[in-house]
Design a protein around this motif. Structure first.
Motif, PDB file in Angstrom:
ATOM      1  N   ASN A 155       0.829  -1.197   0.000  1.00  0.00           N
ATOM      2  CA  ASN A 155       0.000   0.000   0.000  1.00  0.00           C
ATOM      3  C   ASN A 155       0.874   1.262   0.000  1.00  0.00           C
ATOM      4  OD1 ASN A 155      -2.578   0.913  -0.216  1.00  0.00           O
ATOM      5  ND2 ASN A 155      -3.024   0.804   1.974  1.00  0.00           N
ATOM      6  N   ALA A 183       3.022   6.198   1.975  1.00  0.00           N
ATOM      7  CA  ALA A 183       2.092   5.196   2.500  1.00  0.00           C
ATOM      8  C   ALA A 183       0.670   5.707   2.283  1.00  0.00           C
ATOM      9  CB  ALA A 183       2.359   4.951   3.973  1.00  0.00           C
ATOM     10  N   VAL A 184      -0.108   4.990   1.517  1.00  0.00           N
ATOM     11  CA  VAL A 184      -1.467   5.415   1.179  1.00  0.00           C
ATOM     12  C   VAL A 184      -2.307   5.614   2.432  1.00  0.00           C
ATOM     13  CG1 VAL A 184      -3.594   4.742  -0.012  1.00  0.00           C
ATOM     14  CG2 VAL A 184      -1.381   4.391  -1.112  1.00  0.00           C
ATOM     15  N   ASN A 185      -2.115   4.780   3.439  1.00  0.00           N
ATOM     16  CA  ASN A 185      -2.934   4.901   4.655  1.00  0.00           C
ATOM     17  C   ASN A 185      -2.607   6.141   5.472  1.00  0.00           C
ATOM     18  OD1 ASN A 185      -0.455   4.061   5.595  1.00  0.00           O
ATOM     19  ND2 ASN A 185      -1.252   2.424   6.869  1.00  0.00           N
ATOM     20  N   ARG A 186      -1.551   6.882   5.125  1.00  0.00           N
ATOM     21  CA  ARG A 186      -1.245   8.128   5.830  1.00  0.00           C
ATOM     22  C   ARG A 186      -1.820   9.350   5.140  1.00  0.00           C
ATOM     23  NH1 ARG A 186       4.550   8.962   7.765  1.00  0.00           N
ATOM     24  NH2 ARG A 186       3.403  10.438   9.031  1.00  0.00           N
ATOM     25  N   ASN A 188      -4.796  11.834   3.858  1.00  0.00           N
ATOM     26  CA  ASN A 188      -6.119  12.171   4.399  1.00  0.00           C
ATOM     27  C   ASN A 188      -7.167  12.357   3.300  1.00  0.00           C
ATOM     28  OD1 ASN A 188      -5.430  14.688   3.383  1.00  0.00           O
ATOM     29  ND2 ASN A 188      -6.109  15.828   5.189  1.00  0.00           N
TER      30      ASN A 188
END
Length: 189
Positions: A155, A183-186, A188
């Motif tokens: 990701n 990191a995609v999950n970081r 917003n």
């Protein structure tokens, strides 16, 4: 004797632990003080600011979970439903004298901007975008040379490109380049 051996072991352990993060700064032979331009997730950004080389700082400490190269920040400022949002791309840069700047490239985006839209910026050139260097504003250019998902299926995005600009009519940014994993999950958005 055993006391000296103890100190040697403590210092050796400290050196091993604190050097776990690697700084991928490979000097550009044609641009002294700058990193080579790469697209390999090297966690590096550099540029000339008024002909002085600036590079993102590297901190490596034993007790800091975020030790290593100072990362870029990518986030959206939610403005309002009518005017849209602003995507901020931020790099922290300092020179050998520890003069530091926070460089922001400010790009207008739709309220519905998402990661898929961001990935479509691969190869895109943005001209005359707003930039901020600390408290001063100006105009710059951004060329995203690579913005692609990692080949290993993780990701993470490979995000690299070039930038330049003029801030406050007196600060000239040239030969800027960056290369970071994102990191995609970081994100917003």
């Amino acid at each position: 004797m055993s006391r000296n051996l103890f100190y040697i072991m403590v210092v050796s352990l400290f050196c091993c632990i604190s050097s776990c993060k690697k700084y991928y700064f490979y000097p550009d032979e044609n641009n002294p003080g700058l990193s080579r331009f790469t697209s390999r997730d090297y966690n590096v950004a550099s540029a000339y600011i008024n002909n002085i080389a600036y590079v993102n700082p590297f901190y490596s400490t034993l007790f800091s979970p975020d030790s290593g190269p100072t990362p870029q920040d990518i986030y959206i400022n939610k403005i309002n439903a009518v005017t849209g949002d602003t995507l901020n791309l931020t790099w922290h840069l300092e020179n050998g004298d520890y003069r530091s700047y926070s460089l922001n490239m400010l790009l207008p985006v739709d309220n519905s901007f998402a990661v898929a839209d961001f990935i479509r910026w691969n190869g895109k050139i943005f001209r005359n975008v707003s930039i901020r260097l600390d408290q001063f504003y100006g105009i710059g250019n951004l060329y995203i040379t690579k913005l692609t998902p990692a080949e290993d299926g993780s990701n993470v995005l490979t995000f690299s490109g070039l930038f330049d600009g003029v801030v406050n009519d007196t600060i000239i940014i040239t030969k800027g380049r960056f290369d970071f994993p994102v990191a995609v999950n970081r994100l917003n958005f």
